[in-house]
Write a protein that holds these residues in place. Sequence first.
Motif, PDB file in Angstrom:
ATOM      1  N   ARG A   6      -5.442  10.315  67.226  1.00  0.00           N
ATOM      2  CA  ARG A   6      -5.285  11.481  65.264  1.00  0.00           C
ATOM      3  C   ARG A   6      -4.756  11.920  65.672  1.00  0.00           C
ATOM      4  O   ARG A   6      -4.205  12.726  66.600  1.00  0.00           O
ATOM      5  CB  ARG A   6      -7.086  12.143  65.746  1.00  0.00           C
ATOM      6  CG  ARG A   6      -7.165  12.527  64.376  1.00  0.00           C
ATOM      7  CD  ARG A   6      -8.506  13.422  64.215  1.00  0.00           C
ATOM      8  NE  ARG A   6      -9.127  13.519  62.733  1.00  0.00           N
ATOM      9  CZ  ARG A   6      -8.239  14.779  62.412  1.00  0.00           C
ATOM     10  NH1 ARG A   6      -7.870  15.674  63.243  1.00  0.00           N
ATOM     11  NH2 ARG A   6      -8.347  15.360  61.479  1.00  0.00           N
ATOM     12  N   ASP A  61      -3.981  14.849  59.994  1.00  0.00           N
ATOM     13  CA  ASP A  61      -3.975  13.904  61.100  1.00  0.00           C
ATOM     14  C   ASP A  61      -2.551  12.979  60.903  1.00  0.00           C
ATOM     15  O   ASP A  61      -2.372  11.940  61.364  1.00  0.00           O
ATOM     16  CB  ASP A  61      -5.017  12.717  60.717  1.00  0.00           C
ATOM     17  CG  ASP A  61      -5.231  12.277  59.131  1.00  0.00           C
ATOM     18  OD1 ASP A  61      -4.115  12.985  58.342  1.00  0.00           O
ATOM     19  OD2 ASP A  61      -5.853  11.162  59.150  1.00  0.00           O
ATOM     20  N   SER A  62      -1.722  14.021  59.555  1.00  0.00           N
ATOM     21  CA  SER A  62      -0.358  13.250  59.543  1.00  0.00           C
ATOM     22  C   SER A  62       0.776  12.862  60.750  1.00  0.00           C
ATOM     23  O   SER A  62       1.714  12.203  60.518  1.00  0.00           O
ATOM     24  CB  SER A  62       0.319  14.320  58.333  1.00  0.00           C
ATOM     25  OG  SER A  62       0.811  15.631  59.286  1.00  0.00           O
ATOM     26  N   THR A  93      -5.915   5.996  64.095  1.00  0.00           N
ATOM     27  CA  THR A  93      -4.066   7.160  63.307  1.00  0.00           C
ATOM     28  C   THR A  93      -4.688   6.642  61.952  1.00  0.00           C
ATOM     29  O   THR A  93      -5.331   5.779  61.392  1.00  0.00           O
ATOM     30  CB  THR A  93      -3.077   5.977  64.403  1.00  0.00           C
ATOM     31  OG1 THR A  93      -3.214   4.957  63.186  1.00  0.00           O
ATOM     32  CG2 THR A  93      -3.053   6.373  65.352  1.00  0.00           C
ATOM     33  N   ASN A  94      -4.076   7.315  60.919  1.00  0.00           N
ATOM     34  CA  ASN A  94      -3.624   7.335  60.018  1.00  0.00           C
ATOM     35  C   ASN A  94      -2.881   6.662  59.762  1.00  0.00           C
ATOM     36  O   ASN A  94      -2.044   5.997  60.469  1.00  0.00           O
ATOM     37  CB  ASN A  94      -3.146   8.599  59.149  1.00  0.00           C
ATOM     38  CG  ASN A  94      -1.898   8.834  59.509  1.00  0.00           C
ATOM     39  OD1 ASN A  94      -0.950   8.006  58.492  1.00  0.00           O
ATOM     40  ND2 ASN A  94      -1.050   9.643  60.119  1.00  0.00           N
TER      41      ASN A  94
END
Length: 221
Positions: free
Chosen positions: A83, A189-190, A114-115
């Motif tokens: 994350r 979460d970037s 993940t994003n």
Amino acid sequence: MATAIPYNYSYIFKYIIIGDMGVGKSCLLHQFTEKKFMSDCPHTIGVEFGTRILEVSGQKIKLQIWDTAGQERFRAVTRSYYRGAAGAFMVYDITRRSTFEHLTNWLTDARNLTNPNTVILLIGNKSDLAQTNREVTYEEASTFAQQNCLLFLETSAKTGENVEEAFLESAKKIYANVRDGSLDLNAADSGVRSKTNRQIETEDLSRTNINQASNKSNCAC
């Protein structure tokens, strides 16, 4: 009194390195951060951490790199580090086909945890053994990367071949996403944090205090 060295960077990018045990994840980390090959590098237990500052498009960027254990028994622990990753290196060993065949599972985890804008780079490590022990061709790995919209490079953590390029090219892509607005820096979460002047001043002050304390401890009574 020692002079503090400024933390001179504009962004922090978080990276994770994933893949089967023994593919050379820790060796890649040490080659990039320390410019050396650890031939007797032990298997990672849980996670290992390293940092280095790169220059990308005129900006100094600090990479915070989390090297995760490849063993299944550590998977529950290492998944928590996915994350907030801006970049992910998914590593296989070109001399062990099984590590390539397991990539689908690693990619599923990466995509789920993940994003959507995380930059994923597929790395075929141990290219120094390509002439004698290769089991995975460059072409089939490249096809896998294209089919899954991944960046792709073959590297050698032993010789350093393409290790620098792997981090630099992925950092360029992440920075491009920052510039075009694909990555929201306000999102938790970037995987990217922008350094403010206040942060720099605070860290420099902390570094100065550490140096002062160290100097005092080294003085003769």
